[in-house]
Design a protein around this motif. Structure first.
Motif, mmCIF file in Angstrom:
data_model
loop_
_atom_site.group_PDB
_atom_site.id
_atom_site.type_symbol
_atom_site.label_atom_id
_atom_site.label_comp_id
_atom_site.label_asym_id
_atom_site.label_seq_id
_atom_site.Cartn_x
_atom_site.Cartn_y
_atom_site.Cartn_z
ATOM 1 N N VAL A 189 0.951 -1.359 -0.272
ATOM 2 C CA VAL A 189 -0.049 0.169 0.073
ATOM 3 C C VAL A 189 0.921 0.978 -0.608
ATOM 4 N N LEU A 190 1.716 1.154 0.843
ATOM 5 C CA LEU A 190 2.527 2.624 0.815
ATOM 6 C C LEU A 190 3.407 2.118 -0.454
ATOM 7 N N ALA A 191 4.191 1.719 -0.883
ATOM 8 C CA ALA A 191 4.841 1.459 -2.153
ATOM 9 C C ALA A 191 3.997 2.136 -2.922
ATOM 10 N N GLU A 192 2.261 1.972 -3.694
ATOM 11 C CA GLU A 192 1.508 2.280 -4.627
ATOM 12 C C GLU A 192 1.422 3.978 -4.370
ATOM 13 N N GLN A 193 1.046 4.210 -3.049
ATOM 14 C CA GLN A 193 1.611 5.513 -2.700
ATOM 15 C C GLN A 193 2.592 6.663 -3.459
ATOM 16 N N HIS A 194 3.142 5.843 -3.081
ATOM 17 C CA HIS A 194 4.834 6.512 -2.942
ATOM 18 C C HIS A 194 4.844 6.955 -4.958
ATOM 19 N N ARG A 195 4.492 5.361 -5.317
ATOM 20 C CA ARG A 195 4.264 5.428 -7.332
ATOM 21 C C ARG A 195 3.685 6.788 -7.233
ATOM 22 N N ARG A 196 2.337 7.178 -6.811
ATOM 23 C CA ARG A 196 1.115 7.686 -7.097
ATOM 24 C C ARG A 196 1.559 9.100 -6.506
ATOM 25 N N GLY A 197 2.528 9.200 -6.122
ATOM 26 C CA GLY A 197 3.308 11.166 -6.049
ATOM 27 C C GLY A 197 2.058 11.277 -4.090
ATOM 28 N N GLU A 198 1.769 10.508 -3.585
ATOM 29 C CA GLU A 198 0.750 10.880 -2.543
ATOM 30 C C GLU A 198 0.917 10.261 -1.090
ATOM 31 N N LEU A 199 2.389 10.209 -0.990
ATOM 32 C CA LEU A 199 3.253 10.177 0.021
ATOM 33 C C LEU A 199 4.274 11.075 0.367
ATOM 34 N N ASP A 200 4.266 12.127 1.503
ATOM 35 C CA ASP A 200 5.390 12.517 1.624
ATOM 36 C C ASP A 200 6.135 12.013 3.378
ATOM 37 N N ALA A 201 5.071 11.195 3.623
ATOM 38 C CA ALA A 201 5.980 10.923 4.969
ATOM 39 C C ALA A 201 5.172 9.419 5.415
ATOM 40 N N VAL A 202 5.351 8.755 6.982
ATOM 41 C CA VAL A 202 4.933 7.911 6.973
ATOM 42 C C VAL A 202 4.700 8.183 8.390
ATOM 43 N N LEU A 203 3.875 8.062 9.302
ATOM 44 C CA LEU A 203 3.830 8.176 10.716
ATOM 45 C C LEU A 203 3.258 6.918 11.417
#
Length: 424
Positions: free
Chosen positions: A85-99
């Motif tokens: 899930v995080l990889a997909e968020q990152h691929r779409r450019g919709e992840l700048d940090a994870v907490l």
């Protein structure tokens, strides 16, 4: 666009804390994506990505995970799903940090997902579990850890401060990451080389790094502290490197003798498996690392010990140890699929292994060299025996230049000069 913070956690047990964090992040100007990685999850938590989707991302049946007798296997599956899930968020450019936050179970699930993100993506884990040995949570990644002080159970006088700081850190890191995404990228990156270094091999690696930079490379230097070696191996397996300058293989000594800086049994394997050009040396194989003097195992009490500082005690590897290290080094290099050269410094392998130094033991070093040569008989691994100390700038430059030659000729088939060459 507002920076995006992904909140990742087990909402069936930590829903209150995550809702509190989400409010603060939104108030600070962030967009928030709430991901539920819990087993069984909480359908009423208002997650943007519910537990069912996380399980499906791992190829698992959510109902089966909820009913599984093996909770550990279910948690591992949710960790894999969260990573997807995080990889997909990152691929779409919709992840700048994870907490993420949690106790032992939540930290195990979320840390696995955090480690899978690329280096440079901000990732913060708040947990009760990160005040001791944190190697399993961090691995070779750049996960940031914050000890929660109290258990993650409700919002109280202490947790309000700790989690508030975590939210502030996530806001700052996410903003910086979002800004970097809008910056112009260089037209072409310099090829990457990974190098291994210890304090006692710093002059060698510094000289080699400077020479490689002159030759057009970016050099990533890894501190050979166990975690550093694992990070180097991970990067070598990932396909981003042009070559490896593994001058400091001291972690093999800790693996053999039970020291505190072992990188595990896979050290010195990834570059060979990936077919990467590599130049390897014997840096700091003369020592095994322990903590304070009082922590050195009793059966080593009569060994040659040097207190490097109050927290680090070094133990000289003896002749049988060095022979075994030479065999291990040779066996791992012999299995390499790519062009490989080993550089042997005949006047010492560390700053302590010098004439008059506390770890100078020519017979032990010779045992290592002989066992290494025996293990490489009949292989295509080059052997360069140099009449110099490892920290001699000429030794370091020669190793760097040979790596450059191996890299530039690697695509043409067998490397010119390959074989059991003896250079002095």
């Amino acid at each position: 666009m507002d920076p995006v913070v992904v909140l990742l956690g087990t909402l069936d047990t930590k829903g209150t804390e995550y809702r509190w964090l989400r409010e603060r992040l939104i108030a600070a100007g962030c967009r928030v994506v709430l991901v539920d990685a819990g087993v069984p999850g909480d359908p009423d938590a208002g997650a943007d990505v519910p537990a069912e989707r996380v399980a499906a991302a791992a190829g698992a049946d959510p109902a089966a995970l909820r009913e599984a007798a093996d909770r550990g296997a279910a948690m591992s599956a949710m960790g894999r799903g969260a990573a997807a899930v995080l990889a997909e968020q990152h691929r779409r450019g919709e992840l700048d940090a994870v907490l993420a936050l949690g106790g032992s179970g939540g930290a195990a699930i979320t840390a696995a997902a955090l480690r899978a993100l690329p280096v440079g993506v901000p990732k913060l884990l708040v947990s009760t579990m990160v005040s001791g040995d944190v190697a399993d949570y961090v691995g070779g990644s750049d996960v940031t850890l914050m000890y929660s002080v109290t258990d993650v159970s409700g919002i109280n006088r202490i947790s309000r401060q700790v989690l508030g700081n975590a939210a502030g850190a996530a806001v700052g890191m996410a903003g910086a990451h979002a800004a970097r995404r809008t910056e112009p990228q260089p037209a072409a990156d310099r090829p990457l080389v990974a190098a291994s270094m210890f304090g006692v091999t710093t002059p060698a690696v510094t000289a080699a790094r400077e020479r490689l930079e002159e030759l057009g490379y970016d050099v990533l230097v890894f501190h050979a502290t166990g975690t550093g070696g694992r990070a180097l191996e991970s990067l070598a397996a990932g396909g981003d490197l042009a070559g490896v300058l593994d001058l400091t293989t001291t972690e093999l000594a800790d693996e053999l003798l039970g020291g505190v800086l072992s990188a595990g049994p896979d050290r010195l394997r990834a570059a060979g498996r990936a077919g990467l050009p590599q130049v390897v040396s014997l840096g700091a194989l003369d020592m095994c690392n322990f903590g304070p003097r009082s922590t050195v195992p009793e059966h080593y009490a009569q060994r040659n010990l040097v207190e490097h500082n109050a927290q680090v005690t070094l133990m000289r590897t003896e002749e049988p140890d060095m022979a075994q290290l030479g065999r291990t080094l040779g066996e791992r290099l012999a299995a390499a699929a790519g062009p490989t050269a080993v550089f042997v410094p005949e006047r010492g392998v560390s700053a302590l292994d010098v004439h008059g130094g506390p770890f100078r033991d020519a017979a032990a070093d010779a045992a290592c060299t002989a066992a290494l040569a025996d293990a490489l008989v009949g292989t295509g691994v080059e052997q360069h025996r140099i009449d110099a100390h490892i920290n001699d700038p000429a030794f370091a430059r020669a190793a760097a230049e040979r790596l450059h030659e191996l890299i530039t000729t690697a695509s043409t088939g067998p490397v010119a000069g390959a074989g059991a060459a003896q250079h002095r």
